[in-house]
Design an enzyme around this catalytic site. Structure first.
Site, PDB file in Angstrom:
ATOM      1  N   HIS A 188      50.745   4.133  59.279  1.00 31.26           N
ATOM      2  CA  HIS A 188      50.863   3.032  58.428  1.00 31.26           C
ATOM      3  C   HIS A 188      50.305   1.685  58.742  1.00 31.26           C
ATOM      4  CE1 HIS A 188      51.476   1.293  54.424  1.00 31.26           C
ATOM      5  NE2 HIS A 188      52.212   0.319  55.151  1.00 31.26           N
ATOM      6  N   SER A 191      12.715  20.123  60.303  1.00 27.59           N
ATOM      7  CA  SER A 191      12.434  20.305  58.977  1.00 27.59           C
ATOM      8  C   SER A 191      11.496  18.902  58.822  1.00 27.59           C
ATOM      9  CB  SER A 191      13.442  20.419  57.959  1.00 27.59           C
ATOM     10  OG  SER A 191      14.349  19.296  57.957  1.00 27.59           O
ATOM     11  N   GLY A 244      14.682  11.103  43.737  1.00 26.01           N
ATOM     12  CA  GLY A 244      15.687  11.994  44.153  1.00 26.01           C
ATOM     13  C   GLY A 244      16.785  11.306  44.509  1.00 26.01           C
ATOM     14  N   ALA A 245      18.052  11.560  43.749  1.00 24.58           N
ATOM     15  CA  ALA A 245      19.460  11.144  44.071  1.00 24.58           C
ATOM     16  C   ALA A 245      20.326  11.812  44.956  1.00 24.58           C
ATOM     17  CB  ALA A 245      20.065  10.942  42.600  1.00 24.58           C
ATOM     18  N   GLY A 246      19.664  12.265  46.164  1.00 22.09           N
ATOM     19  CA  GLY A 246      20.497  13.229  47.120  1.00 22.09           C
ATOM     20  C   GLY A 246      20.761  12.131  48.320  1.00 22.09           C
ATOM     21  N   TYR A 247      20.894  12.585  49.365  1.00 20.91           N
ATOM     22  CA  TYR A 247      21.416  12.040  50.459  1.00 20.91           C
ATOM     23  C   TYR A 247      20.428  10.777  50.684  1.00 20.91           C
ATOM     24  CZ  TYR A 247      24.625  15.693  52.280  1.00 20.91           C
ATOM     25  OH  TYR A 247      25.658  16.543  52.331  1.00 20.91           O
ATOM     26  N   GLY A 292      17.729   9.543  49.237  1.00 25.62           N
ATOM     27  CA  GLY A 292      17.708   8.568  48.045  1.00 25.62           C
ATOM     28  C   GLY A 292      18.564   7.445  48.269  1.00 25.62           C
ATOM     29  N   GLU A 325      21.048   6.655  50.278  1.00 24.74           N
ATOM     30  CA  GLU A 325      21.354   5.869  51.689  1.00 24.74           C
ATOM     31  C   GLU A 325      20.071   4.683  51.414  1.00 24.74           C
ATOM     32  OE1 GLU A 325      23.633   8.985  54.334  1.00 24.74           O
ATOM     33  OE2 GLU A 325      21.762   8.460  55.066  1.00 24.74           O
ATOM     34  N   GLY A 338      14.722  14.427  68.118  1.00 25.94           N
ATOM     35  CA  GLY A 338      14.117  15.111  66.796  1.00 25.94           C
ATOM     36  C   GLY A 338      14.101  14.035  65.738  1.00 25.94           C
TER      37      GLY A 338
HETATM   38  P1  NAD Z   1      18.717  16.414  48.670  1.00 30.43           P
HETATM   39  O1  NAD Z   1      18.490  17.843  48.648  1.00 30.43           O
HETATM   40  O2  NAD Z   1      19.951  15.810  48.966  1.00 30.43           O
HETATM   41  O3  NAD Z   1      18.240  15.604  47.159  1.00 30.43           O
HETATM   42  C1  NAD Z   1      17.166  15.688  46.704  1.00 30.43           C
HETATM   43  C2  NAD Z   1      17.228  15.495  45.174  1.00 30.43           C
HETATM   44  O4  NAD Z   1      16.164  15.280  44.424  1.00 30.43           O
HETATM   45  C3  NAD Z   1      18.098  16.588  44.285  1.00 30.43           C
HETATM   46  O5  NAD Z   1      19.087  15.648  43.538  1.00 30.43           O
HETATM   47  C4  NAD Z   1      16.906  17.049  43.327  1.00 30.43           C
HETATM   48  O6  NAD Z   1      17.548  17.328  42.079  1.00 30.43           O
HETATM   49  C5  NAD Z   1      15.935  15.834  43.138  1.00 30.43           C
HETATM   50  N1  NAD Z   1      14.573  16.231  42.545  1.00 30.43           N
HETATM   51  C6  NAD Z   1      14.052  17.206  43.011  1.00 30.43           C
HETATM   52  N2  NAD Z   1      12.734  17.232  42.534  1.00 30.43           N
HETATM   53  C7  NAD Z   1      12.617  15.938  41.704  1.00 30.43           C
HETATM   54  C8  NAD Z   1      11.737  15.472  40.701  1.00 30.43           C
HETATM   55  N3  NAD Z   1      10.621  16.157  40.554  1.00 30.43           N
HETATM   56  N4  NAD Z   1      11.961  14.435  40.227  1.00 30.43           N
HETATM   57  C9  NAD Z   1      13.262  13.805  40.408  1.00 30.43           C
HETATM   58  N5  NAD Z   1      14.085  14.291  41.078  1.00 30.43           N
HETATM   59  C10 NAD Z   1      13.893  15.598  41.929  1.00 30.43           C
HETATM   60  O7  NAD Z   1      17.369  15.704  49.659  1.00 30.43           O
HETATM   61  P2  NAD Z   1      17.040  14.583  50.371  1.00 30.43           P
HETATM   62  O8  NAD Z   1      18.050  13.449  49.834  1.00 30.43           O
HETATM   63  O9  NAD Z   1      15.784  14.580  50.448  1.00 30.43           O
HETATM   64  O10 NAD Z   1      17.687  15.109  51.695  1.00 30.43           O
HETATM   65  C11 NAD Z   1      17.178  16.147  52.518  1.00 30.43           C
HETATM   66  C12 NAD Z   1      18.072  16.711  53.391  1.00 30.43           C
HETATM   67  O11 NAD Z   1      18.556  16.002  54.478  1.00 30.43           O
HETATM   68  C13 NAD Z   1      19.657  16.825  52.668  1.00 30.43           C
HETATM   69  O12 NAD Z   1      19.581  18.348  52.487  1.00 30.43           O
HETATM   70  C14 NAD Z   1      20.341  16.516  53.613  1.00 30.43           C
HETATM   71  O13 NAD Z   1      21.381  17.594  54.181  1.00 30.43           O
HETATM   72  C15 NAD Z   1      19.735  15.848  54.754  1.00 30.43           C
HETATM   73  N6  NAD Z   1      20.373  14.545  55.237  1.00 30.43           N
HETATM   74  C16 NAD Z   1      21.638  14.253  55.412  1.00 30.43           C
HETATM   75  C17 NAD Z   1      21.953  13.001  55.549  1.00 30.43           C
HETATM   76  C18 NAD Z   1      23.391  12.697  55.879  1.00 30.43           C
HETATM   77  O14 NAD Z   1      24.017  13.799  56.427  1.00 30.43           O
HETATM   78  N7  NAD Z   1      23.931  11.550  55.681  1.00 30.43           N
HETATM   79  C19 NAD Z   1      21.463  11.847  55.394  1.00 30.43           C
HETATM   80  C20 NAD Z   1      19.823  12.050  54.977  1.00 30.43           C
HETATM   81  C21 NAD Z   1      19.507  13.501  54.843  1.00 30.43           C
END
Ligand code: NAD
Length: 467
Positions: A442, A147, A182-185, A187, A189, A42
Site C-alpha cells: 500500500h 503478418s 477500425g476501433a481495435g488495438y 486504431g 493506440e 520483425g
Molecule cells: P483488430 O482486429 O484489433 O481491430 C480491427 C477493427 O476493425 C475491428 O473492430 C473491426 O470490427 C473493424 N473493422 C473491420 N472492417 C471494417 C470496416 N470495413 N469498416 C469499419 N471497421 C471495420 O485489428 P488491428 O487494430 O488492426 O490490430 C491487428 C492486430 O495487431 C490485433 O489482432 C492485435 O492483436 C495486434 N496488435 C496488438 C497490439 C497490442 O498488443 N497492444 C497493438 C497493435 C496491434
C-alpha cells in the site's frame, strides 16, 4: 564462411523467429535465421509494438505538459512540439533494440542470413539474398513469418495519405483530420497518438462497440474516456470506400456520412504472411484466412516443418508468438512444452490502458457458465488518487462453484503491468479467494486486484458492493 546444413532453419526474425533461434542454440542445435529486413525484431520491433509505444509515451508527455500539470501545481509556459525529435527518439529505440538482437545472435552463434527464405522440398530452404541465392539443408524448418496489415476492399492504399500503421508511425506532420478505420488495438493506440498531438481524430467502426474481444463494460467506459479526450467515434459505420484526390481523402461508409479528411489510417486487422514461401511444394495448404494449419507441437503437414506466431491461428500478439516459439523448440528437443491459450494477456496502450486475460463476461454468458463478478473502481484507490488518475476499474470473473479465476479485465493507468499478477494467478489455477489473500503493498494500483477479488465475495473494504 557459413555452413550449408543446420539442425534448424528459422524463416523470420521477429518475436517468434528470433526467440526460437536463441532457444534452439541453448539446446545444442546449429541454427540459421533468415529475415529479409536488415533489422531483426520483425513487425513488433520495426513497425509495431515498440515504435508505437515510443510515440504513445512521447505524445502523452506532450499532452500532459499542455493539460495535465496545472492540478499538480506545476505551471509550464508555451509548450511546443518537435515532431522530428519525437520520431528520432522512436527510431533510436528501435535501432538499439534491433542491435541488441544482433548481439544476442552473435553470443548464441545463430547464423543470420539476410534475404527471403523459401522451402524447395522438406528439409531444404532456398535463401534469396542481395548477393544471390543459396540452398541450405535443415533437419527442421520453423516458419515464423508474421503478418501484415489486412487490406480493406474498396480502399486503395497509396502509402501516404491512405495508409496503415506503418505510415501512421511516421507521419511527417500532424494531420488536420485523421480518419481511423477500425476501433481495435491499432486504431485506438495510433488514434490516441495523433489526437494528443493535435489531430482531429474520427474512428469509424463497423460493429456497435469498440474493441471487439475485450470486456464490453470496460470497452464502453474506455470509449467515454477517449471521447472526453477529443476522439470521435462512429459505430456501426462500415467503410466501403476511401479515395484521395489533390491531397484530400474521402471516406464513404454504410451507416455514416461521407467524411473528408487529410489522412486515413486503415486498421482492420492483420493477415498472415504465407505467400511465396514454397508451402505448396512441401504439401502445406494455408486455410481460408491464409494461416498455416498446425497440429501438436506446431507441426505442419510437411515432415520437419513447423510454424508459430502470427502466421498460424490465434491472437496476433508478439508475446503469443514468443511463447509458441519456446514451446515448439522445447518439444523438438523432446522436452515437455505447452502454451496455455487461456492465459495470454492482451493490452491496449491507450490512456488509460486496457488489459485483459482469460474469458470476458460475454464469453462466459455464451458458454452458459455460472460465474461471479467482483468489480473495484479506481476512484476508491489511494494510489490512483495520488496519481490523479481515478478513471477505470478492475473486474474479476470467477467460477460460481469452484471460485477459480476465469478472467480479469483492467481499465486504468498501468493496467498492462497490473495484468501480469492476474495472469500469474490464473496460470497457477488461483481462486478469487487466493488472490484476496495476497498481501498487496500500500498504496499501489495492484491493491485494486485484491479488492476486486474480495468483491467477488462481496467483501471489498473500500467500496460498496457494485453488483
Ligand atoms: P483488430 O482486429 O484489433 O481491430 C480491427 C477493427 O476493425 C475491428 O473492430 C473491426 O470490427 C473493424 N473493422 C473491420 N472492417 C471494417 C470496416 N470495413 N469498416 C469499419 N471497421 C471495420 O485489428 P488491428 O487494430 O488492426 O490490430 C491487428 C492486430 O495487431 C490485433 O489482432 C492485435 O492483436 C495486434 N496488435 C496488438 C497490439 C497490442 O498488443 N497492444 C497493438 C497493435 C496491434
Amino acid at each position: 564462411m557459413t555452413r550449408d546444413a543446420y539442425d534448424l532453419i528459422v524463416i523470420g526474425g521477429g518475436p517468434g523467429g528470433y526467440v526460437a533461434a536463441i532457444r534452439a542454440t541453448q539446446l545444442g542445435m546449429s541454427v540459421a535465421c533468415i529475415d529479409e529486413n536488415a533489422q531483426l525484431g520483425g513487425t513488433c520491433l520495426r513497425v509495431g509494438c515498440i515504435p508505437s509505444k515510443a510515440l504513445l509515451e512521447s505524445s502523452r508527455h506532450y499532452d500532459q505538459a499542455r493539460h495535465g500539470f496545472a492540478p499538480h501545481g506545476v505551471l509550464v509556459g508555451d509548450v511546443r512540439l518537435d515532431l522530428i525529435a519525437m520520431h528520432q527518439r522512436k527510431s533510436q529505440i528501435v535501432k538499439k533494440l534491433a542491435g541488441g538482437i544482433d548481439g544476442l545472435f552473435k553470443q548464441a552463434r545463430v547464423t543470420r542470413l539476410q534475404g527471403r527464405g523459401r522451402l524447395t522440398e522438406p528439409g531444404r530452404v532456398l535463401v534469396v539474398g542481395l548477393d544471390g541465392e543459396r540452398s541450405l539443408a535443415a533437419k527442421h524448418v520453423l516458419i515464423a513469418t508474421g503478418s501484415r496489415p489486412a487490406p480493406l476492399a474498396g480502399v486503395a492504399l497509396d502509402g501516404d495519405r491512405i495508409g496503415t500503421s506503418t505510415e501512421a508511425l511516421a507521419y511527417s506532420e500532424v494531420p488536420k483530420q485523421l480518419v481511423v478505420i477500425g476501433a481495435g488495438y491499432i486504431g485506438l493506440e495510433l488514434g490516441s497518438v495523433w489526437s494528443r498531438l493535435g489531430a482531429k481524430v474520427t474512428v469509424l467502426e463497423a460493429l456497435d462497440r469498440i474493441l471487439p474481444g475485450m470486456d464490453l463494460d470496460l470497452a464502453r467506459n474506455a470509449q467515454q474516456l477517449f471521447e472526453k479526450q477529443g476522439i470521435s467515434f462512429q459505430l456501426g459505420a462500415r467503410v466501403e470506400n476511401a479515395t484521395v484526390a489533390k491531397g484530400k481523402c474521402m471516406v464513404r461508409c454504410s451507416g455514416a456520412e461521407t467524411l473528408a479528411c487529410s489522412r486515413v489510417l486503415v486498421a482492420v486487422g492483420r493477415r498472415a504472411n504465407t505467400e511465396d514461401l514454397g508451402l505448396e511444394t512441401v504439401g502445406i495448404s494455408p486455410d481460408e484466412r491464409g494461416e498455416i494449419p498446425v497440429g501438436d507441437n506446431f507441426a505442419t503437414s510437411a515432415p520437419g516443418v513447423y510454424a508459430v506466431g502470427d502466421c498460424i491461428r490465434g491472437p496476433k500478439l508478439a508475446h503469443k508468438a514468443s511463447h509458441e516459439a519456446l514451446a515448439c523448440i522445447d518439444a523438438l528437443a523432446g522436452r515437455h512444452a505447452q502454451v496455455n491459450y487461456d492465459t495470454i494477456p492482451g493490452v491496449v496502450y491507450t490512456h488509460p490502458e486496457i488489459a485483459s486475460v482469460g474469458r470476458t463476461e460475454q464469453q462466459l454468458q455464451e458458454e452458459g457458465r455460472e460465474y461471479r463478478s467482483g468489480v473495484f473502481l479506481l476512484q476508491a484507490s489511494g494510489r490512483a488518487r495520488t496519481l490523479g488518475e481515478t478513471d477505470g476499474s478492475v473486474k474479476i470473473l470467477a467460477d460460481a462453484h469452484t471460485d477459480r479465476i476465469l478472467g480479469v479485465h483492467v481499465l486504468g493507468p498501468h493496467a498492462g503491468d497490473m495484468i501480469a499478477e492476474a495472469t500469474a494467478a490464473m496460470e497457477f489455477g488461483a481462486s478469487a479467494e487466493d488472490l484476496a489473500h495476497v498481501c498487496h503493498a500500500h498504496p499501489t494500483l495492484a491493491e485494486s486486484l485484491g479488492e476486486a477479488a474480495l468483491a467477488v465475495h462481496r467483501r471489498a473494504i473500500h467500496l460498496p458492493a457494485v453488483r
